[in-house]
Design a protein around this motif. Structure first.
Motif, mmCIF file in Angstrom:
data_model
loop_
_atom_site.group_PDB
_atom_site.id
_atom_site.type_symbol
_atom_site.label_atom_id
_atom_site.label_comp_id
_atom_site.label_asym_id
_atom_site.label_seq_id
_atom_site.Cartn_x
_atom_site.Cartn_y
_atom_site.Cartn_z
ATOM 1 N N GLN A 1 1.534 -41.171 37.190
ATOM 2 C CA GLN A 1 1.684 -39.623 36.786
ATOM 3 C C GLN A 1 0.886 -39.062 37.961
ATOM 4 O O GLN A 1 -0.118 -39.411 38.678
ATOM 5 C CB GLN A 1 0.881 -39.668 35.579
ATOM 6 N N LYS B 1 -0.659 -33.471 36.126
ATOM 7 C CA LYS B 1 0.117 -33.839 35.026
ATOM 8 C C LYS B 1 1.595 -33.353 34.858
ATOM 9 O O LYS B 1 2.090 -33.023 33.855
ATOM 10 C CB LYS B 1 -0.717 -33.626 33.663
ATOM 11 N N GLY C 1 5.754 -37.094 36.271
ATOM 12 C CA GLY C 1 5.380 -38.645 35.829
ATOM 13 C C GLY C 1 6.864 -39.498 35.865
ATOM 14 O O GLY C 1 7.834 -38.740 35.739
#
Length: 632
Positions: A547, A551, A554
């Motif tokens: 990841q 965020k 991923g």
């Protein structure tokens, strides 16, 4: 008298003009491209009984933002060769010196201009982007100009020998490996599959067909060799070059042990052709010095660490101008009878580093290791020579992944890779099993084990890339038998489906450019990340999550028999696109989903896609932020 003076002056002027023209033409001939190898050959004025052992020589090379010693190597007779590279455009100067008093080697000087390559040239050969180096954050690799380098490599450990012959032929576009394989054809086949790295052991000095066993301990209780067995015989595989040359001269005191103080340049001239061909084809060479079973006899009978350090430096001097990743020893098994302990090799490589410095152009130095380089060598001032970490060989199952995550967390960060994973095709129940399972060579299960090690390694943090384990790494070739337990023939192993699937790892990881380089392993954010039936020493049922720090991106890999997880650790109340990728076919599925994370930043995976044959299989998933509801 006046006419004579005028005539004399005219002659001088003409001579000066002629000299100026020659110098101008010479200067034009001395223009090279950035990252183009320029060879300088110097000859000693005196004769020496063993130039390899007696002489250290170097060039002080200086240019834009560069000043360093570049060592030369003995090539033949009284000839020494220096391979220089300009790393930036501009004026470069060099001056020679040595540890002896010799006018042929000392105080020679020269200069040349370096110019940039065209954009068209950069498209022809990725090596024109410059030497491989760590990324700014230390976790991955890139070329000197910042272009990403994600290693996709193959284990051709025996490629320095006759088993991968250079034939001077142009491979056919549709070539498929067969019994008449050549180095050029094998490389073209892998290049078509988007490989960019070939792993080679430079020399096997004590290995040859003789009256001694492949695993030989002499009367002094010294392990002389633990060689790959010549198929159908009890002796070692023969590891000479195409012309029969061995890397060192024979040693009068033993019929097996080479004279490690007397190099044979003819052998390395054969290796030159292969390294040069790799470079021209845009490949990086993962280059190792020698296999660990040569260590005990080297230390017992020769001047250790000086003699081994001299050989390490010879390999670096000869090939350090190429785009290489260097390994100072092939330490695939630390066996008390057939290997020195890691501490001994650490000492000798530290000795070498203190005497000669690191790689000439900053290329990575690591070790192919049994286990983890960190656990065997450490991470700090006591091993300043190491600049890249690795795992390999044992355990060839889930046990690799905690070691890789451990490497990822080290500070300062070094790039890491799995350099010797599972080998599809090697039918060995002792050294190549998973949870006690030894699949039929080239079966779906066998190829799955090779494939899953690719994704599990990289998504655990081995962001330097991956080296695939070709089961014929020993070069099992024409004229050698094949029995159960042996490694397959080269041409058979290269045609395994798992070998072709390595390119899909690159397609998946590089699908967002270089963004993978800033990602971190976060498998704990998948709940569960291990199926209830998953075995620690197996390769089924684990899930991996890489990841980005923001965020927004991923990469997820699900082994065969995984349970569908809850993905946590996402931005809350935000839109994410989920795109499935088939690691078997390398195809992105078209049924993309867009899901919204909940208030805790979670998304639930309801089910996996259906496989082509309706059986359980491994899958990849990319998850990408499309809209943050809090900010949009």
């Amino acid at each position: 008298m006046e006419n004579k003076i005028i005539t004399y002056i005219n002659k001088i002027v003409i001579l000066l003009l002629f000299t100026f023209i020659i110098l101008c033409n010479s200067e034009a001939r001395e223009t090279v491209h950035v990252f183009e190898i320029k060879e300088i050959t110097l000859k000693t004025n005196s004769e020496f009984s063993n130039p390899y052992k007696e002489i250290d020589c170097w060039i002080e090379l200086s240019g834009p933002e560069f000043q360093k010693k570049i060592y030369g190597f003995w090539n033949v007779g009284n000839e020494f060769v220096f391979r220089l590279v300009a790393t930036k455009p501009g004026k470069w100067h060099w001056k020679s010196n040595s540890n002896i008093s010799d006018n042929g080697l000392n105080n020679q000087t020269g200069s040349f201009n370096a110019i940039n390559r065209s954009e068209g040239d950069l498209l022809k050969n990725p090596n024109f982007h410059g030497f491989i180096k760590p990324t700014k954050n230390g976790h991955a690799l890139e070329y000197a100009d910042g272009t990403p380098f994600f290693m996709l490599g193959d284990t051709w450990w025996a490629a320095s020998t006759w088993r991968f012959p250079v034939k001077g032929i142009k491979p056919k576009v549709d070539y498929i490996p067969n019994e008449k394989i050549s180095f050029e054809e094998a490389l073209a086949f892998r290049k078509k599959q988007e490989y960019n790295t070939i792993a080679i052991i430079a020399a096997f000095p004590n290995w040859k067909v003789d009256s001694f066993p492949a695993q030989y301990i002499n009367d002094d209780s010294i392990g002389v060799r633990q060689a790959w067995e010549k198929n159908g015989m009890k002796t070692s595989k023969d590891m000479h070059d195409e012309l029969g040359n061995m890397p060192f001269e024979p040693w009068g005191k033993s019929k097996v042990i080479a004279n490690f103080d007397k190099i044979n340049p003819a052998y390395f001239k054969s290796l030159d052709k292969k390294i040069q061909y790799l470079d021209k084809q845009g490949f990086v060479t993962f280059l190792e010095t020698v296999r660990r079973d040569h260590g005990p006899s080297w230390k017992k009978y020769f001047d250790w660490p000086e003699s081994y350090s001299r050989y390490v430096q010879y390999i670096i001097a000869r090939y350090g101008a190429y785009n290489i990743i260097f390994s100072g020893i092939h330490l695939d098994w630390i066996n008390k009878n057939f290997s020195l302990p890691a501490k001994e090799f650490n000492n000798v490589l530290t000795y070498h580093y203190n005497k000669y410095g690191g790689l000439p152009y900053g290329q990575p130095h690591t070790i192919l290791i049994d286990g983890s380089t960190f656990r065997n060598f450490g991470h700090g001032k006591d091993d300043a020579w190491i600049t890249m970490h690795s795992v390999g060989n044992v355990p060839r199952n889930h046990g690799f992944y905690p070691m890789i995550e451990e490497l990822f967390k080290l500070q300062p960060a070094y790039p890491a890779a799995n350099l010797e994973p599972y080998y599809p095709g090697w039918d060995n129940v002792f050294h190549n099993t998973v949870a006690g399972e030894r699949p039929v060579p080239n079966s779906d299960r066998d190829n799955y084990f090779g494939r899953t090690q690719m994704y599990g390694s990289v998504l655990s943090g081995a962001l330097a890339g991956h080296i695939y384990g070709t089961g014929a790494y020993d070069g099992n070739s024409t004229g050698e038998s094949y029995n159960k337990g042996d490694r397959p023939y080269i041409w058979d192993a290269m045609n395994y489906s798992s070998g072709a699937q390595l390119q899909f790892l690159g397609k998946f990881i590089l699908s967002e450019g270089n963004l993978y380089q800033k990602c971190s392993p976060k498998s704990e954010l998948l709940i569960p990340n291990k199926a209830k039936t998953a075995k620690e020493d197996g390769l089924d049922g684990w899930a991996f999550f890489l990841q980005s720090p923001e965020k927004e991106l991923g990469f997820i890999y699900f082994e065969n028999k995984c349970e569908t997880p809850l993905i946590t650790g996402l931005i809350s109340n935000s839109n994410y696109q989920l795109q499935w990728f088939n690691p078997i076919s390398g195809i992105w599925l078209q049924n993309n989903q867009e899901l919204v994370s909940d208030s805790k930043g979670c998304i639930t995976i309801v089910n996996f896609p259906k496989s082509d044959n309706n059986t359980n299989q491994d899958w990849c998933l990319k998850i990408k932020l499309t809209k943050n509801k809090l900010n949009n």
